[in-house]
Design a protein around this motif. Structure first.
Motif, PDB file in Angstrom:
ATOM      1  N   GLU A 165       0.843  -1.193   0.000  1.00  0.00           N
ATOM      2  CA  GLU A 165       0.000   0.000   0.000  1.00  0.00           C
ATOM      3  C   GLU A 165       0.879   1.245   0.000  1.00  0.00           C
ATOM      4  OE1 GLU A 165      -4.035   1.917   1.838  1.00  0.00           O
ATOM      5  OE2 GLU A 165      -3.147   0.206   2.883  1.00  0.00           O
ATOM      6  N   VAL A 166       0.537   2.164  -0.867  1.00  0.00           N
ATOM      7  CA  VAL A 166       1.302   3.389  -1.060  1.00  0.00           C
ATOM      8  C   VAL A 166       0.940   4.387   0.025  1.00  0.00           C
ATOM      9  CG1 VAL A 166       1.645   5.354  -2.621  1.00  0.00           C
ATOM     10  CG2 VAL A 166       1.514   3.017  -3.536  1.00  0.00           C
ATOM     11  N   LYS A 167       1.954   4.847   0.723  1.00  0.00           N
ATOM     12  CA  LYS A 167       1.754   5.818   1.793  1.00  0.00           C
ATOM     13  C   LYS A 167       2.734   6.993   1.696  1.00  0.00           C
ATOM     14  CE  LYS A 167      -1.288   3.489   4.332  1.00  0.00           C
ATOM     15  NZ  LYS A 167      -2.620   3.931   4.599  1.00  0.00           N
ATOM     16  N   SER A 168       3.865   6.786   1.035  1.00  0.00           N
ATOM     17  CA  SER A 168       4.929   7.788   1.055  1.00  0.00           C
ATOM     18  C   SER A 168       5.045   8.541  -0.269  1.00  0.00           C
ATOM     19  CB  SER A 168       6.272   7.120   1.368  1.00  0.00           C
ATOM     20  OG  SER A 168       6.705   6.348   0.250  1.00  0.00           O
ATOM     21  N   ASP A 169       5.639   9.726  -0.186  1.00  0.00           N
ATOM     22  CA  ASP A 169       5.923  10.502  -1.392  1.00  0.00           C
ATOM     23  C   ASP A 169       6.886   9.749  -2.304  1.00  0.00           C
ATOM     24  OD1 ASP A 169       4.270  12.527  -0.498  1.00  0.00           O
ATOM     25  OD2 ASP A 169       5.909  13.779   0.254  1.00  0.00           O
ATOM     26  N   ARG A 170       7.779   8.971  -1.719  1.00  0.00           N
ATOM     27  CA  ARG A 170       8.731   8.177  -2.510  1.00  0.00           C
ATOM     28  C   ARG A 170       7.982   7.147  -3.366  1.00  0.00           C
ATOM     29  NH1 ARG A 170      11.944   3.402  -0.862  1.00  0.00           N
ATOM     30  NH2 ARG A 170      13.633   3.221  -2.369  1.00  0.00           N
ATOM     31  N   ASP A 171       6.993   6.475  -2.769  1.00  0.00           N
ATOM     32  CA  ASP A 171       6.180   5.513  -3.521  1.00  0.00           C
ATOM     33  C   ASP A 171       5.421   6.207  -4.652  1.00  0.00           C
ATOM     34  OD1 ASP A 171       6.958   3.430  -1.834  1.00  0.00           O
ATOM     35  OD2 ASP A 171       5.104   3.483  -0.654  1.00  0.00           O
ATOM     36  N   LEU A 172       4.873   7.375  -4.358  1.00  0.00           N
ATOM     37  CA  LEU A 172       4.128   8.117  -5.384  1.00  0.00           C
ATOM     38  C   LEU A 172       5.035   8.542  -6.530  1.00  0.00           C
ATOM     39  CD1 LEU A 172       1.794  10.252  -3.108  1.00  0.00           C
ATOM     40  CD2 LEU A 172       1.122   8.345  -4.581  1.00  0.00           C
ATOM     41  N   ALA A 173       6.259   8.955  -6.223  1.00  0.00           N
ATOM     42  CA  ALA A 173       7.211   9.328  -7.272  1.00  0.00           C
ATOM     43  C   ALA A 173       7.570   8.116  -8.136  1.00  0.00           C
ATOM     44  CB  ALA A 173       8.468   9.932  -6.649  1.00  0.00           C
ATOM     45  N   LEU A 174       7.704   6.955  -7.500  1.00  0.00           N
ATOM     46  CA  LEU A 174       7.987   5.723  -8.240  1.00  0.00           C
ATOM     47  C   LEU A 174       6.842   5.402  -9.194  1.00  0.00           C
ATOM     48  CD1 LEU A 174       9.667   3.165  -8.756  1.00  0.00           C
ATOM     49  CD2 LEU A 174       8.609   2.166  -6.719  1.00  0.00           C
ATOM     50  N   ILE A 175       5.608   5.516  -8.716  1.00  0.00           N
ATOM     51  CA  ILE A 175       4.445   5.259  -9.569  1.00  0.00           C
ATOM     52  C   ILE A 175       4.388   6.270 -10.712  1.00  0.00           C
ATOM     53  CG2 ILE A 175       1.924   5.325  -9.674  1.00  0.00           C
ATOM     54  CD1 ILE A 175       1.888   4.058  -6.901  1.00  0.00           C
ATOM     55  N   GLU A 176       4.641   7.532 -10.421  1.00  0.00           N
ATOM     56  CA  GLU A 176       4.619   8.546 -11.472  1.00  0.00           C
ATOM     57  C   GLU A 176       5.620   8.205 -12.580  1.00  0.00           C
ATOM     58  OE1 GLU A 176       5.271  13.360 -12.078  1.00  0.00           O
ATOM     59  OE2 GLU A 176       5.095  12.571 -10.045  1.00  0.00           O
ATOM     60  N   PHE A 232      -3.817  13.022 -14.482  1.00  0.00           N
ATOM     61  CA  PHE A 232      -4.329  11.879 -13.730  1.00  0.00           C
ATOM     62  C   PHE A 232      -3.261  10.973 -13.114  1.00  0.00           C
ATOM     63  CE2 PHE A 232      -7.589  12.668 -17.063  1.00  0.00           C
ATOM     64  CZ  PHE A 232      -8.603  13.099 -16.224  1.00  0.00           C
ATOM     65  N   GLN A 233      -2.026  11.071 -13.581  1.00  0.00           N
ATOM     66  CA  GLN A 233      -1.006  10.115 -13.144  1.00  0.00           C
ATOM     67  C   GLN A 233       0.162  10.790 -12.415  1.00  0.00           C
ATOM     68  OE1 GLN A 233      -1.474   6.755 -13.683  1.00  0.00           O
ATOM     69  NE2 GLN A 233      -3.356   7.102 -14.794  1.00  0.00           N
ATOM     70  N   SER A 234      -0.002  12.038 -12.036  1.00  0.00           N
ATOM     71  CA  SER A 234       1.074  12.730 -11.316  1.00  0.00           C
ATOM     72  C   SER A 234       1.028  12.371  -9.832  1.00  0.00           C
ATOM     73  CB  SER A 234       0.941  14.246 -11.478  1.00  0.00           C
ATOM     74  OG  SER A 234      -0.181  14.716 -10.743  1.00  0.00           O
ATOM     75  N   ALA A 235       2.168  12.488  -9.184  1.00  0.00           N
ATOM     76  CA  ALA A 235       2.243  12.204  -7.746  1.00  0.00           C
ATOM     77  C   ALA A 235       1.271  13.096  -6.975  1.00  0.00           C
ATOM     78  CB  ALA A 235       3.674  12.382  -7.248  1.00  0.00           C
ATOM     79  N   ASN A 236       1.165  14.365  -7.364  1.00  0.00           N
ATOM     80  CA  ASN A 236       0.254  15.285  -6.660  1.00  0.00           C
ATOM     81  C   ASN A 236      -1.199  14.850  -6.798  1.00  0.00           C
ATOM     82  OD1 ASN A 236       2.269  16.943  -5.679  1.00  0.00           O
ATOM     83  ND2 ASN A 236       2.147  18.378  -7.383  1.00  0.00           N
ATOM     84  N   THR A 237      -1.602  14.459  -8.003  1.00  0.00           N
ATOM     85  CA  THR A 237      -2.978  14.001  -8.218  1.00  0.00           C
ATOM     86  C   THR A 237      -3.261  12.740  -7.409  1.00  0.00           C
ATOM     87  OG1 THR A 237      -3.075  14.979 -10.419  1.00  0.00           O
ATOM     88  CG2 THR A 237      -4.631  13.196  -9.957  1.00  0.00           C
ATOM     89  N   MET A 238      -2.310  11.809  -7.429  1.00  0.00           N
ATOM     90  CA  MET A 238      -2.504  10.572  -6.677  1.00  0.00           C
ATOM     91  C   MET A 238      -2.601  10.846  -5.182  1.00  0.00           C
ATOM     92  SD  MET A 238      -0.209   7.821  -8.800  1.00  0.00           S
ATOM     93  CE  MET A 238       1.159   8.890  -9.243  1.00  0.00           C
ATOM     94  N   LYS A 239      -1.793  11.759  -4.698  1.00  0.00           N
ATOM     95  CA  LYS A 239      -1.856  12.117  -3.273  1.00  0.00           C
ATOM     96  C   LYS A 239      -3.228  12.703  -2.932  1.00  0.00           C
ATOM     97  CE  LYS A 239       0.744  14.542   0.267  1.00  0.00           C
ATOM     98  NZ  LYS A 239       1.745  13.741   0.929  1.00  0.00           N
TER      99      LYS A 239
END
Length: 163
Positions: free
Chosen positions: A6-17, A44-51
């Motif tokens: 489960e994604v919780k960190s900014d690092r995970d979001l950057a990896l997904i982006e 739709f796929q940016s770290a900010n949008t996902m957050k």
């Protein structure tokens, strides 16, 4: 070994982006064109949008295979349905059963949330994904055309699987 983190960190979001950038350019450019791919990645796929989506109740998961991130998925409970917003795998990881295992994970999550179905949208011209969803038991329930701005539309099928 396949697992879901489960994604919780900014690092995970950057990896997904970063993964989204690779996956979308490879897969969707031939379907919707490079300009719409860039627009949709930003929107739709940016770290900010996902957050922002996580803050609104979406859950994001990294899909790991042999301890390497190879894809991601996201869903949200909507009334009695689990809406599968995103499910993407890197091109070189397809055909290994990872997608099937990811879908089993989604179905299990839906059951755990007492949902009676899983719903998703898929581009009408994304034939490989449509076939994969149909083989997983999803059925087309309608067509959706949504204006997403900048002169672009999402031209999708709504698909559902009763669980």
């Amino acid at each position: 070994m396949i697992n879901f983190h489960e994604v919780k960190s900014d690092r995970d979001l950057a990896l997904i982006e970063n993964m989204a950038n690779t996956i979308w350019h490879e897969h969707y450019t031939s379907i919707i064109g490079a300009e719409q791919v860039k627009y949709m990645l930003d929107k739709f796929q940016s770290a900010n949008t996902m957050k922002e989506q996580i803050d609104k109740g979406y859950q994001y998961f990294l899909i790991n295979f042999n301890e390497n991130a190879v894809g991601y998925l996201s869903f949200e409970r909507r009334e009695n349905a689990l809406f599968l917003s995103k499910i993407y795998l890197l091109k070189n990881q397809r055909g290994k059963g990872i997608g099937r295992t990811a879908m089993e994970f989604v179905i299990s999550a839906a059951k755990g949330l007492n949902c009676t179905k899983v719903a998703l949208t898929v581009n009408r011209f994304n034939q490989n994904s449509i076939r994969a969803y149909e083989s997983a038991g999803f059925e087309k329930k309608g067509e959706l055309v949504q204006d997403i701005g900048n002169g672009f539309v999402m031209d999708d099928y709504l698909m559902e699987k009763i669980i």
